[in-house]
Design a protein around this motif. Structure first.
Motif, PDB file in Angstrom:
ATOM      1  N   ILE A   1       0.815  -1.226   0.000  1.00  0.00           N
ATOM      2  CA  ILE A   1       0.000   0.000   0.000  1.00  0.00           C
ATOM      3  C   ILE A   1       0.850   1.279   0.000  1.00  0.00           C
ATOM      4  O   ILE A   1       0.323   2.366  -0.204  1.00  0.00           O
ATOM      5  N   ASN A   2       2.164   1.160   0.202  1.00  0.00           N
ATOM      6  CA  ASN A   2       3.035   2.336   0.213  1.00  0.00           C
ATOM      7  C   ASN A   2       3.523   2.626  -1.210  1.00  0.00           C
ATOM      8  O   ASN A   2       4.669   2.395  -1.563  1.00  0.00           O
ATOM      9  N   THR A   3       2.623   3.149  -2.019  1.00  0.00           N
ATOM     10  CA  THR A   3       2.941   3.388  -3.431  1.00  0.00           C
ATOM     11  C   THR A   3       3.971   4.505  -3.619  1.00  0.00           C
ATOM     12  O   THR A   3       4.675   4.522  -4.624  1.00  0.00           O
ATOM     13  N   LYS A   4       4.087   5.439  -2.647  1.00  0.00           N
ATOM     14  CA  LYS A   4       5.089   6.508  -2.762  1.00  0.00           C
ATOM     15  C   LYS A   4       6.496   5.913  -2.743  1.00  0.00           C
ATOM     16  O   LYS A   4       7.343   6.278  -3.570  1.00  0.00           O
ATOM     17  N   SER A   5       6.757   5.009  -1.801  1.00  0.00           N
ATOM     18  CA  SER A   5       8.082   4.385  -1.755  1.00  0.00           C
ATOM     19  C   SER A   5       8.305   3.496  -2.972  1.00  0.00           C
ATOM     20  O   SER A   5       9.394   3.472  -3.537  1.00  0.00           O
ATOM     21  N   GLU A   6       7.277   2.776  -3.383  1.00  0.00           N
ATOM     22  CA  GLU A   6       7.419   1.916  -4.554  1.00  0.00           C
ATOM     23  C   GLU A   6       7.747   2.758  -5.791  1.00  0.00           C
ATOM     24  O   GLU A   6       8.568   2.366  -6.625  1.00  0.00           O
ATOM     25  N   HIS A   7       7.156   3.936  -5.902  1.00  0.00           N
ATOM     26  CA  HIS A   7       7.430   4.835  -7.026  1.00  0.00           C
ATOM     27  C   HIS A   7       8.916   5.240  -7.049  1.00  0.00           C
ATOM     28  O   HIS A   7       9.533   5.290  -8.111  1.00  0.00           O
ATOM     29  N   ILE A   8       9.478   5.505  -5.873  1.00  0.00           N
ATOM     30  CA  ILE A   8      10.899   5.861  -5.797  1.00  0.00           C
ATOM     31  C   ILE A   8      11.756   4.677  -6.243  1.00  0.00           C
ATOM     32  O   ILE A   8      12.720   4.845  -6.990  1.00  0.00           O
ATOM     33  N   MET A   9      11.385   3.469  -5.820  1.00  0.00           N
ATOM     34  CA  MET A   9      12.135   2.271  -6.221  1.00  0.00           C
ATOM     35  C   MET A   9      12.195   2.158  -7.745  1.00  0.00           C
ATOM     36  O   MET A   9      13.254   1.875  -8.320  1.00  0.00           O
ATOM     37  N   ILE A  10      11.078   2.418  -8.389  1.00  0.00           N
ATOM     38  CA  ILE A  10      11.021   2.364  -9.858  1.00  0.00           C
ATOM     39  C   ILE A  10      11.887   3.473 -10.458  1.00  0.00           C
ATOM     40  O   ILE A  10      12.658   3.245 -11.391  1.00  0.00           O
ATOM     41  N   LYS A  11      11.788   4.703  -9.899  1.00  0.00           N
ATOM     42  CA  LYS A  11      12.549   5.842 -10.428  1.00  0.00           C
ATOM     43  C   LYS A  11      14.057   5.647 -10.332  1.00  0.00           C
ATOM     44  O   LYS A  11      14.805   6.192 -11.150  1.00  0.00           O
ATOM     45  N   ILE A  12      14.520   4.866  -9.353  1.00  0.00           N
ATOM     46  CA  ILE A  12      15.968   4.664  -9.207  1.00  0.00           C
ATOM     47  C   ILE A  12      16.450   3.421  -9.950  1.00  0.00           C
ATOM     48  O   ILE A  12      17.593   3.017  -9.804  1.00  0.00           O
ATOM     49  N   GLY A  13      15.556   2.828 -10.752  1.00  0.00           N
ATOM     50  CA  GLY A  13      15.964   1.734 -11.624  1.00  0.00           C
ATOM     51  C   GLY A  13      15.804   0.338 -11.059  1.00  0.00           C
ATOM     52  O   GLY A  13      16.297  -0.631 -11.642  1.00  0.00           O
ATOM     53  N   MET A  14      15.125   0.215  -9.924  1.00  0.00           N
ATOM     54  CA  MET A  14      14.925  -1.110  -9.340  1.00  0.00           C
ATOM     55  C   MET A  14      13.809  -1.846 -10.087  1.00  0.00           C
ATOM     56  O   MET A  14      12.935  -1.213 -10.675  1.00  0.00           O
TER      57      MET A  14
END
Length: 181
Positions: free
Chosen positions: A140-153
């Motif tokens: 449910i923490n989509t903000k952190s998941e969005h950062i993970m995607i932005k940093i190439g994970m």
């Protein structure tokens, strides 16, 4: 005194350092913010915050990394942590090195978590010679998941976090991973 000397490394706007005892009150204030702790099972006490800081200081001395204390370079203001930590709870992918962040909510939406996480990954791969880094957050923490995607994970899979099994809201987590190029 040259302030850059107190940092292990810096990004464009942030300085990353080991913890000081003077960080306890400021980190406790961040940990007491319900917005910051929305996706955690509880709000840490001041004693738990102090123990966390001691654990990070020791981990840095032992391993050369931790969830680093982070200051804004423009004014040396402490804004929270971004960095790497060893995770050893029982799961298919542990033990592993995790990247994580917790920043004062007044500093959200300014790109600090993304900027800081990117430079921490550079440190992980170039200085520490790690082969991969993971990141975990409740689904449910989509903000952190969005950062993970932005940093190439890259998303690996969803799993039930063994430390959150009694928390229906948080127990389903996503696992992300990035490997050296």
């Amino acid at each position: 005194m040259d302030d850059t000397k107190k940092y292990i490394f810096t990004s464009e706007r942030l300085g990353f350092r080991n913890w000081n005892l003077t960080d306890i009150d400021k980190m406790h204030e961040i940990n007491s913010d319900e917005k910051v702790m929305e996706f955690f099972p509880n709000i840490p006490t001041k004693e738990q915050t102090t123990e966390f800081i001691e654990r990070m200081k020791n981990q840095f001395e032992d391993k050369g990394f931790c969830y680093f204390a982070v200051d804004k370079l423009e004014d040396n203001e402490f804004i929270g942590f971004i960095g790497l930590s060893e995770q050893t709870y029982k799961a298919e992918f542990t033990p592993c090195i995790d990247i994580g962040w917790r920043i004062n909510s007044n500093e959200w939406n300014k790109g600090f978590a993304t900027e800081g996480a990117k430079i921490c990954l550079e440190y992980a791969f170039n200085e520490l010679k790690l082969e991969n880094v993971y990141s975990i957050t409740p689904k449910i923490n989509t903000k952190s998941e969005h950062i993970m995607i932005k940093i190439g994970m890259k998303k690996q899979y969803e799993f039930e976090h063994p430390l959150l099994t009694n928390n229906d809201r948080l127990k389903t987590c996503v696992l992300y991973k990035i490997e050296t190029k």
